[in-house]
Design an enzyme around this catalytic site. Structure first.
Site, PDB file in Angstrom:
ATOM      1  N   GLU A  60       0.812  -1.220   0.000  1.00 30.08           N
ATOM      2  CA  GLU A  60       0.000   0.000   0.000  1.00 30.08           C
ATOM      3  C   GLU A  60       0.843   1.267   0.000  1.00 30.08           C
ATOM      4  OE1 GLU A  60      -2.703  -3.243   1.228  1.00 30.08           O
ATOM      5  OE2 GLU A  60      -0.647  -2.661   1.774  1.00 30.08           O
ATOM      6  N   HIS A 127     -10.858  -6.621   8.698  1.00 31.49           N
ATOM      7  CA  HIS A 127     -11.646  -6.339   7.498  1.00 31.49           C
ATOM      8  C   HIS A 127     -12.965  -5.631   7.834  1.00 31.49           C
ATOM      9  CE1 HIS A 127      -9.012  -9.744   6.485  1.00 31.49           C
ATOM     10  NE2 HIS A 127      -8.993  -9.229   5.267  1.00 31.49           N
TER      11      HIS A 127
END
Length: 324
Positions: A60, A127
């Site tokens: 990322e 998540h």
């Protein structure tokens, strides 16, 4: 008009903007050949090619840094994080570079960071997070969290056309659950403008994202019980449209702030503070918050239900404010 899902609205906005502006590019993990973790970019690589729909490594900080550089050079990148939880891996690039470039050098950074956020689908602690407060604290960033397909499409178009870095949080539990009529024609929803989703006179509920739908359900139930609640959907958290919810509180004299993120230091605390500071003279009850417990989101269904806010918890909180 077509009845589409929240997910389809986001996909349409991306496709429309890529067709409209050749400078719009996409970056993210598995967004090309695979079509994205949630299939939002299915078929995009066939239409736009691998130079504009870029599959990235699982890094990322690397691909966000590349997106920021592309924006500096005149492109309009849209970055997809598979889950909003992992946006913190690129916090330095977002908070220390993208957010400060214009202030420091007068250089626009037109980049959108899309993050599927939120719980309710048994995704566990890695998540299911709602990280909006991390970014509303950073000057130079705009932060958006839509609740409906119409707003998702219109706000994403506005975000892509904006010259500032935008954190665009999508509640993934809404992706395929929420449908509505959305125009096929080009339209935008302006950033920084809240919406009154339901009018009322007895209590103001200020909320955003998935909690808009829970709050509307509670308002309908309370209406049958004799109380009319006004529901405000913030839509954009930064810049914040405080005038809309303050006008509502001045009408109802009571306020409940509902958000799915953790209670402590969540964005709803900022909303509550603004109401306490600027509408204290009209309040007939303490400003109250309803949010998640201050623990990671559990995987087990019973535990996740115990942690997250829901209609039953919002209703109980609303009744307490009404009866104060």
């Amino acid at each position: 008009m077509a009845v589409i899902t929240y997910l389809e609205a986001i996909s349409q906005a991306l496709r429309d903007e890529m067709r409209r502006d050749p400078d719009v590019i996409l970056l993210g993990e598995d967004i090309g050949v695979f079509g994205g973790a949630f299939k939002i970019t299915r078929g995009f690589i066939d239409e736009f090619g691998a130079e504009r729909v870029i599959d990235t490594p699982i890094a990322e900080s690397g691909f966000v840094g590349a997106a920021c550089a592309a924006a500096i050079e005149g492109l309009r990148p849209v970055v997809e994080f598979q889950f909003a939880d992992f946006i913190v891996c690129a916090f330095d690039q977002i908070a220390n570079y993208a957010a400060k470039a214009y202030y420091r050098w007068g250089t626009p950074v037109p980049v959108v960071f899309r993050g599927p956020a939120g719980g309710g689908f048994r995704g566990g602690p890695y998540h299911s997070e709602n990280p909006e407060a991390l970014f509303t604290h950073v000057p130079g960033l705009k932060v958006v969290q839509p609740s409906t397909p119409y707003d998702a499409k219109g706000l994403l178009k506005s975000a892509i056309r904006d010259n500032n870095p935008v954190i665009f949080l999508e509640h993934k539990h809404l992706y395929r659950r929420i449908r509505e009529d959305v125009p096929d024609d080009d339209f935008t929803v302006p950033l920084g403008v809240a919406e009154v989703k339901r009018e009322g006179r007895d209590l103001t509920i200020v909320t955003y994202g998935a909690m808009v739908h829970e709050s509307l359900a509670v308002a309908d139930r309370l209406s049958k019980e004799g109380a009319e609640c006004e529901v405000i959907d913030l839509r954009t958290l930064s810049p914040l449209d405080s005038d809309t919810f303050l006008a509502s509180v001045r009408k109802t004299s009571r306020a409940l702030v509902v958000y799915e993120a953790h209670l402590t230091s969540g964005f709803g605390a900022e909303v509550a503070a603004i109401i306490a500071e600027r509408a204290f003279d009209v309040l007939d009850a303490p400003v109250t918050r309803c949010a998640s417990l201050d623990v990671p989101v559990p995987f087990a269904a019973a535990l996740e239900d115990a942690v997250l806010p829901n209609a039953a918890k919002i209703h109980a909180a609303a009744v307490n404010v009404l009866e104060y």
